[in-house]
Write an enzyme that holds these catalytic residues in place. Structure first.
Site, mmCIF file in Angstrom:
data_model
loop_
_atom_site.group_PDB
_atom_site.id
_atom_site.type_symbol
_atom_site.label_atom_id
_atom_site.label_comp_id
_atom_site.label_asym_id
_atom_site.label_seq_id
_atom_site.Cartn_x
_atom_site.Cartn_y
_atom_site.Cartn_z
ATOM 1 N N SER A 82 4.975 -2.757 7.198
ATOM 2 C CA SER A 82 4.532 -1.998 8.380
ATOM 3 C C SER A 82 3.115 -1.470 8.167
ATOM 4 O O SER A 82 2.684 -1.284 7.021
ATOM 5 C CB SER A 82 5.476 -0.814 8.618
ATOM 6 O OG SER A 82 5.456 0.041 7.468
ATOM 7 N N GLU A 117 10.597 -11.586 -18.574
ATOM 8 C CA GLU A 117 10.079 -10.799 -19.689
ATOM 9 C C GLU A 117 11.102 -10.679 -20.819
ATOM 10 O O GLU A 117 12.303 -10.576 -20.543
ATOM 11 C CB GLU A 117 9.713 -9.388 -19.175
ATOM 12 C CG GLU A 117 8.542 -9.397 -18.199
ATOM 13 C CD GLU A 117 8.234 -8.029 -17.613
ATOM 14 O OE1 GLU A 117 8.843 -7.034 -18.063
ATOM 15 O OE2 GLU A 117 7.406 -7.958 -16.712
ATOM 16 N N LEU A 153 0.849 -1.204 0.000
ATOM 17 C CA LEU A 153 0.000 0.000 0.000
ATOM 18 C C LEU A 153 0.881 1.249 0.000
ATOM 19 O O LEU A 153 0.929 2.004 0.966
ATOM 20 C CB LEU A 153 -0.914 -0.009 1.224
ATOM 21 C CG LEU A 153 -2.039 1.031 1.200
ATOM 22 C CD1 LEU A 153 -3.098 0.671 0.151
ATOM 23 C CD2 LEU A 153 -2.684 1.166 2.580
ATOM 24 N N GLY A 154 1.565 1.455 -1.097
ATOM 25 C CA GLY A 154 2.389 2.658 -1.265
ATOM 26 C C GLY A 154 1.693 3.655 -2.179
ATOM 27 O O GLY A 154 0.461 3.756 -2.174
ATOM 28 N N ASP A 161 0.434 -8.233 -15.673
ATOM 29 C CA ASP A 161 1.120 -7.254 -16.526
ATOM 30 C C ASP A 161 2.627 -7.443 -16.487
ATOM 31 O O ASP A 161 3.358 -6.829 -17.256
ATOM 32 C CB ASP A 161 0.767 -5.822 -16.067
ATOM 33 C CG ASP A 161 1.372 -4.764 -16.971
ATOM 34 O OD1 ASP A 161 2.081 -3.867 -16.473
ATOM 35 O OD2 ASP A 161 1.182 -4.859 -18.208
ATOM 36 N N HIS A 171 3.617 -5.803 -19.877
ATOM 37 C CA HIS A 171 4.238 -4.781 -19.024
ATOM 38 C C HIS A 171 3.919 -3.381 -19.554
ATOM 39 O O HIS A 171 4.809 -2.585 -19.874
ATOM 40 C CB HIS A 171 5.754 -4.971 -18.929
ATOM 41 C CG HIS A 171 6.348 -4.288 -17.736
ATOM 42 N ND1 HIS A 171 7.487 -4.745 -17.104
ATOM 43 C CD2 HIS A 171 5.980 -3.177 -17.073
ATOM 44 C CE1 HIS A 171 7.794 -3.933 -16.092
ATOM 45 N NE2 HIS A 171 6.892 -2.967 -16.066
ATOM 46 N N ARG A 174 6.075 -6.607 -10.065
ATOM 47 C CA ARG A 174 7.159 -7.218 -10.823
ATOM 48 C C ARG A 174 6.870 -8.715 -10.878
ATOM 49 O O ARG A 174 6.317 -9.295 -9.941
ATOM 50 C CB ARG A 174 8.517 -6.972 -10.125
ATOM 51 C CG ARG A 174 9.049 -5.549 -10.278
ATOM 52 C CD ARG A 174 9.465 -5.266 -11.707
ATOM 53 N NE ARG A 174 10.100 -3.953 -11.867
ATOM 54 C CZ ARG A 174 9.451 -2.862 -12.256
ATOM 55 N NH1 ARG A 174 8.130 -2.905 -12.429
ATOM 56 N NH2 ARG A 174 10.077 -1.716 -12.432
HETATM 57 P P1 NAP Z 1 6.094 2.671 -3.133
HETATM 58 O O1 NAP Z 1 5.332 3.947 -2.953
HETATM 59 O O2 NAP Z 1 7.490 2.568 -2.622
HETATM 60 O O3 NAP Z 1 5.203 1.494 -2.465
HETATM 61 C C1 NAP Z 1 5.730 0.215 -2.309
HETATM 62 C C2 NAP Z 1 4.875 -0.514 -1.269
HETATM 63 O O4 NAP Z 1 5.351 -1.850 -1.156
HETATM 64 C C3 NAP Z 1 4.928 0.096 0.095
HETATM 65 O O5 NAP Z 1 3.631 0.036 0.679
HETATM 66 C C4 NAP Z 1 5.838 -0.828 0.890
HETATM 67 O O6 NAP Z 1 5.439 -0.782 2.260
HETATM 68 C C5 NAP Z 1 5.534 -2.162 0.235
HETATM 69 N N1 NAP Z 1 6.621 -3.142 0.355
HETATM 70 C C6 NAP Z 1 7.922 -2.960 0.037
HETATM 71 N N2 NAP Z 1 8.612 -4.085 0.305
HETATM 72 C C7 NAP Z 1 7.716 -4.980 0.784
HETATM 73 C C8 NAP Z 1 7.798 -6.318 1.256
HETATM 74 N N3 NAP Z 1 8.968 -6.948 1.280
HETATM 75 N N4 NAP Z 1 6.670 -6.932 1.678
HETATM 76 C C9 NAP Z 1 5.488 -6.285 1.659
HETATM 77 N N5 NAP Z 1 5.326 -5.015 1.236
HETATM 78 C C10 NAP Z 1 6.441 -4.376 0.801
HETATM 79 O O7 NAP Z 1 6.195 2.286 -4.685
HETATM 80 P P2 NAP Z 1 5.146 2.619 -5.855
HETATM 81 O O8 NAP Z 1 5.459 3.955 -6.429
HETATM 82 O O9 NAP Z 1 3.768 2.342 -5.341
HETATM 83 O O10 NAP Z 1 5.559 1.494 -6.933
HETATM 84 C C11 NAP Z 1 5.480 0.151 -6.520
HETATM 85 C C12 NAP Z 1 6.039 -0.781 -7.580
HETATM 86 O O11 NAP Z 1 5.128 -0.918 -8.666
HETATM 87 C C13 NAP Z 1 7.325 -0.333 -8.276
HETATM 88 O O12 NAP Z 1 8.468 -0.535 -7.466
HETATM 89 C C14 NAP Z 1 7.334 -1.223 -9.516
HETATM 90 O O13 NAP Z 1 7.955 -2.463 -9.216
HETATM 91 C C15 NAP Z 1 5.849 -1.430 -9.797
HETATM 92 N N6 NAP Z 1 5.409 -0.718 -10.989
HETATM 93 C C16 NAP Z 1 4.997 -1.445 -12.048
HETATM 94 C C17 NAP Z 1 4.571 -0.778 -13.190
HETATM 95 C C18 NAP Z 1 4.091 -1.556 -14.398
HETATM 96 O O14 NAP Z 1 4.255 -1.053 -15.528
HETATM 97 N N7 NAP Z 1 3.462 -2.721 -14.208
HETATM 98 C C19 NAP Z 1 4.633 0.623 -13.265
HETATM 99 C C20 NAP Z 1 5.064 1.328 -12.137
HETATM 100 C C21 NAP Z 1 5.450 0.653 -10.993
HETATM 101 P P3 NAP Z 1 6.479 -1.168 3.432
HETATM 102 O O15 NAP Z 1 7.744 -0.385 3.201
HETATM 103 O O16 NAP Z 1 5.759 -0.801 4.715
HETATM 104 O O17 NAP Z 1 6.700 -2.642 3.301
HETATM 105 C C1 8YV Z 2 8.383 0.511 -16.717
HETATM 106 C C2 8YV Z 2 7.549 0.234 -14.528
HETATM 107 O O1 8YV Z 2 9.526 0.871 -16.022
HETATM 108 O O2 8YV Z 2 7.897 2.393 -13.639
HETATM 109 C C3 8YV Z 2 8.041 1.171 -13.466
HETATM 110 O O3 8YV Z 2 8.544 0.635 -12.438
HETATM 111 O O4 8YV Z 2 7.505 -0.948 -14.347
HETATM 112 C C4 8YV Z 2 7.187 0.766 -15.859
HETATM 113 O O5 8YV Z 2 6.786 2.111 -15.824
HETATM 114 C C5 8YV Z 2 8.367 1.180 -18.046
HETATM 115 O O6 8YV Z 2 8.867 0.241 -18.900
HETATM 116 C C6 8YV Z 2 9.168 2.459 -18.103
HETATM 117 O O7 8YV Z 2 10.458 2.170 -18.528
#
Ligand code: NAP
Ligand code: 8YV
Length: 317
Positions: free
Chosen positions: A176, A260, A152-153, A255, A278, A231
């Site tokens: 947390s 990949e 929940l970030g 996704d 993705h 991921r």
């Molecule tokens: P964020 O604000 O840092 O949120 C991450 C969340 O994950 C936090 O709530 C954190 O809470 C929790 N977390 C971290 N490690 C953990 C663990 N070991 N166990 C359980 N919870 C954990 O990050 P965001 O901006 O939301 O982005 C999150 C992720 O989404 C990125 O890092 C990326 O991998 C993915 N993403 C994917 C795409 C896509 O194209 N599919 C695009 C953008 C992002 P705690 O620190 O309290 O554990």
């Molecule tokens: C990809 C993502 O990175 O932002 C992330 O963590 O997973 C996606 O936005 C995208 O391919 C941008 O390079």
């Protein structure tokens, strides 16, 4: 003199236009050509742009002894060796916030598509089956379900914000507890036992590797739906394929994948699975915002030595 920047991974014309006005650009021809390029220009390179897929390992950093900043084109940076960067005094930046809505929309889209069998129903019409076989089988509503958010970030909260219109009961798991009104589960398996849908939105890397394992998927159960927009490494992919194949998991909207762009072919025939390449942030509008921030991090750094959005580990640099 315009500082030399190495571009590794996908960019947009707008990013190249913005960067080429301020920097001397060297674009990597891909993983196979990177070593040759580094041999030619590595010593002159002071900054790097990486889209996070190819990553940046310590040996790549060592081939650029004057590297000062790695600007990630994305918010996730699990493929960038941040510890190695810190040891070398290299700042790592990323693009948090600007993609929250897009990725949250992708998660909701996947959940709706799986639950209402959008892909299967579309194929049913296109195959001319409706006139021959009558109405498509009933699917399941997303209204009033118990939704578990793993992580929940920033994006996880954006997902939760959207769930209000679905009258969802929201619960979450993270390392947390957060100051929110949703129920916190310290134990992911216990949360999965009490969910209809589990949405994964944590970072990748060793800390979350396979935290959605066979036990969690069995707890989610034969009517449960797994959504992964985090991921691929977060989910034990072979265990997920087995659970789906054996009917121990009700469906999946994916996704991201462990290897990949390779996706387990067993998933291709499953009508309770929706697959996306993705593209969680993959819109013109959001990638423009991400690209602008990626460029702004580089431009700002070479102006006053600070990145706009350094990753957490580099916040004090
Ligand atoms: P964020 O604000 O840092 O949120 C991450 C969340 O994950 C936090 O709530 C954190 O809470 C929790 N977390 C971290 N490690 C953990 C663990 N070991 N166990 C359980 N919870 C954990 O990050 P965001 O901006 O939301 O982005 C999150 C992720 O989404 C990125 O890092 C990326 O991998 C993915 N993403 C994917 C795409 C896509 O194209 N599919 C695009 C953008 C992002 P705690 O620190 O309290 O554990
Ligand atoms: C990809 C993502 O990175 O932002 C992330 O963590 O997973 C996606 O936005 C995208 O391919 C941008 O390079």
């Amino acid at each position: 003199m315009k500082p030399d920047i190495l571009i590794s991974g996908g960019t947009t014309p707008r990013m190249i236009d913005r960067l080429s006005g301020v920097f001397t650009l060297h674009t990597s021809p891909g993983p196979d050509g990177l070593a040759d390029l580094l041999q030619q220009v590595g010593p002159t390179v002071q900054g790097m742009m990486s889209n996070g897929h190819g990553g940046v390992a310590a040996p790549v950093m060592d081939a650029m002894p004057n590297l000062k900043i790695i600007s990630g084109y994305g918010v996730g940076y699990d493929t960038i060796d941040v510890n190695a960067a810190l040891q070398r005094g290299i700042i790592v930046s990323h693009t948090p916030g600007v993609l929250n809505d897009e990725v949250a929309n992708t998660a909701i889209m996947l959940w709706l598509a799986v639950s209402r069998r959008v892909i299967g129903a579309d194929a049913y019409v296109r195959a001319g089956r409706w006139p021959r076989e009558g109405f498509y089988p009933l699917t399941h509503s997303v209204q009033g379900k118990r939704v578990g958010i793993l992580g929940l970030g920033r994006i996880g909260q954006a997902i939760a914000d959207r769930l209000a219109v679905f009258d969802a009961e929201i619960v979450y798991h993270a390392r947390s507890e957060k100051p929110v009104e949703y129920r916190y589960y310290n134990d992911l398996t216990e949360m999965a036992q009490n969910c209809d849908v589990l949405i994964c939105i944590t970072p990748g890397g060793t800390g979350t590797h396979h935290i959605v394992n066979a036990q969690v998927m069995d707890a989610l159960g034969p009517k449960g739906i797994l959504i992964n927009v985090a991921r691929g490494s977060v989910v034990d992919e072979p265990a997920m394929v087995s659970a789906l194949t054996e009917g121990r998991l009700g469906g999946a909207g994916l996704d991201v994948f462990e290897d990949e762009p390779n996706v387990p072919e067993a998933l291709f025939a499953m009508d309770n699975v929706v697959l996306q390449p993705h593209v969680g942030s993959g819109t013109v509008e959001t990638r423009q915002a991400m690209g602008d921030l990626t460029c702004d991090n580089l431009i700002r750094f070479f102006k006053d030595g600070k990145a706009l959005t350094p990753v957490l580990e580099c916040a004090d640099l």
